[in-house]
Scaffold this active site. Structure first.
Site, PDB file in Angstrom:
ATOM      1  N   HIS A  29      51.155 116.957 157.860  1.00 34.96           N
ATOM      2  CA  HIS A  29      50.401 117.261 159.081  1.00 34.96           C
ATOM      3  C   HIS A  29      50.932 116.432 160.247  1.00 34.96           C
ATOM      4  CE1 HIS A  29      46.764 118.388 161.428  1.00 34.96           C
ATOM      5  NE2 HIS A  29      46.968 117.194 161.974  1.00 34.96           N
ATOM      6  N   GLU A  30      51.030 115.135 160.030  1.00 38.25           N
ATOM      7  CA  GLU A  30      51.502 114.251 161.104  1.00 38.25           C
ATOM      8  C   GLU A  30      52.984 114.467 161.400  1.00 38.25           C
ATOM      9  OE1 GLU A  30      49.347 112.852 162.798  1.00 38.25           O
ATOM     10  OE2 GLU A  30      47.675 113.091 161.388  1.00 38.25           O
ATOM     11  N   HIS A  33      53.325 117.127 164.061  1.00 36.19           N
ATOM     12  CA  HIS A  33      53.151 116.562 165.401  1.00 36.19           C
ATOM     13  C   HIS A  33      54.408 115.796 165.825  1.00 36.19           C
ATOM     14  CE1 HIS A  33      48.991 117.689 165.547  1.00 36.19           C
ATOM     15  NE2 HIS A  33      48.577 116.804 164.651  1.00 36.19           N
TER      16      HIS A  33
END
Length: 378
Positions: A29-30, A33
């Site tokens: 997820h990170e 980003h």
């Protein structure tokens, strides 16, 4: 002493699989980003797995601090100009930046780039799930049980519709059925909605119309779910099960389908909670995820990796909820900014973030309460 040792072993059997699954999901997820931020020229100050004090870490050549923190219940990427892990803008720091530093500030990028960076996290979760399902289908195939009816429960929707033992379901509402699991999926999400079943009986195909009814069904992990039930059972004979093999393109297509199914069921459940059709008692938190992770790990590593894919989709969807503090809330702010031609005022954003924080904390407390209540009742 023996009791304490056994209890410790039980706790570790939950915690280790839980951390394994959660770390994979949070990291990707990170990473979503992070990669899009780098692509947009944003300076990334911190990439953290977990919150709180740093356990260990290192700094890369571009000045990003990669860290593993003491509280492993999430993670964050902190950009230049962020005040905190929730990406609240630090206007004082932004005002002090040099022209070179301002070029790398997240909040001074065009709104479409900020939206892309924020959306990349949840979509990385979906990509991870598709990749996991694809690899599992290519490597291990998929167990398929023929959609043959072995038993019809008396006075059930199936009995009312005219199902008989020996019927083979070949289609539901015109959609081809490949396995009994396809029937379960179609029925479980269609409680109180009429479905048309095409069945083979005695060499002929006939159509039967049945309306599944909602029932509370145990999930095998100590919880219950309110799902649609038809009232049929499949044959338990192992000879009815075959393993379907996949080519890479077919596995990818099946992986996309599996991911979409989870998205569809999750969105259906959330909308059901909002409209009152579904009970919020089924919401689970970290304790529940840890318990399920430990039980799934006892089945095997393949089942645990499959759980990681399911959890990845769920976390991606949760982060897209339009709640300030979550990615979806940021996207709402950027949508308003794009429509107005200017961002919301600092005060409006601050109020939104405070409301979002309160909602997230309430959701966590409620989910944890559900976890404790289920464990106490089991």
């Amino acid at each position: 002493m023996e009791l304490i040792s056994g209890f410790g072993g039980t706790i570790l059997s939950y915690i280790i699989p839980f951390l394994f699954v959660l770390t994979i999901v949070v990291f990707f997820h990170e990473l979503g980003h992070f990669l899009v931020a780098r692509w947009c020229g944003v300076a990334v100050r911190t990439f953290s797995i977990g919150f709180g004090p740093e356990l260990f870490g290192w700094e890369d050549r571009q000045g990003t601090r990669w860290r593993v923190a003491a509280v492993p219940l999430g993670g964050y990427v902190r950009f230049a100009g962020d005040e905190n892990a929730a990406s609240v803008p630090d206007h004082a720091e932004i005002a002090r930046m040099s022209p070179e530093e301002r070029e790398g500030s997240f909040f001074l990028k065009p709104v479409w780039q900020r939206a892309a960076i924020v959306a990349a996290g949840p979509f990385a979760n979906f990509i991870l799930a598709i990749a996991i399902f694809t690899v599992l289908f290519v490597t291990f195939g998929r167990p398929i049980t023929q959609a043959r009816v072995d038993e019809v429960q008396p006075e059930s929707p199936a009995a009312v519709a005219g199902f008989e033992p020996g019927d083979v379901i070949v289609a539901i509402d015109g959609q081809t059925v490949e396995a009994f699991s396809d029937v379960q999926r179609a029925v479980s999400g269609s409680g109180e909605s009429a479905l048309t079943f095409t069945v083979e009986r005695g060499g002929e195909r006939i159509d039967l119309t049945a309306t599944p009814e909602f029932r509370e069904v145990a999930d095998g992990f100590g919880g219950t779910h309110r799902i649609g039930v038809l009232g049929i059972r499949r044959a338990s004979d192992a000879s009815q099960v075959e393993t379907k093999t996949y080519s890479l393109p077919a596995a990818f297509t099946a992986g996309v389908g599996e991911t979409w199914f989870i998205v569809d069921r999750t969105v259906s459940y959330i909308s059901g909670v909002v409209t009152g059709r579904e009970s919020p008692d089924q919401l689970g938190g970290p304790i529940r995820v840890a318990q399920v992770s430990g039980q799934v790990a006892s089945i095997g590593i393949v089942a645990l990796i499959n759980l990681a894919a399911i959890l990845s989709v769920s976390i991606g969807l949760i982060n897209l909820l339009p709640i300030p503090m979550l990615d979806g809330g940021h996207l709402v702010f950027y949508g308003i900014e794009a429509a107005r031609g200017r961002p919301l005022s600092e005060r409006s954003q601050d109020i939104g973030f405070r409301i979002g924080l309160a909602l997230v904390l309430m959701l966590m407390v409620f989910a944890t309460f559900n976890d404790i209540r289920q464990i106490a009742g089991s």
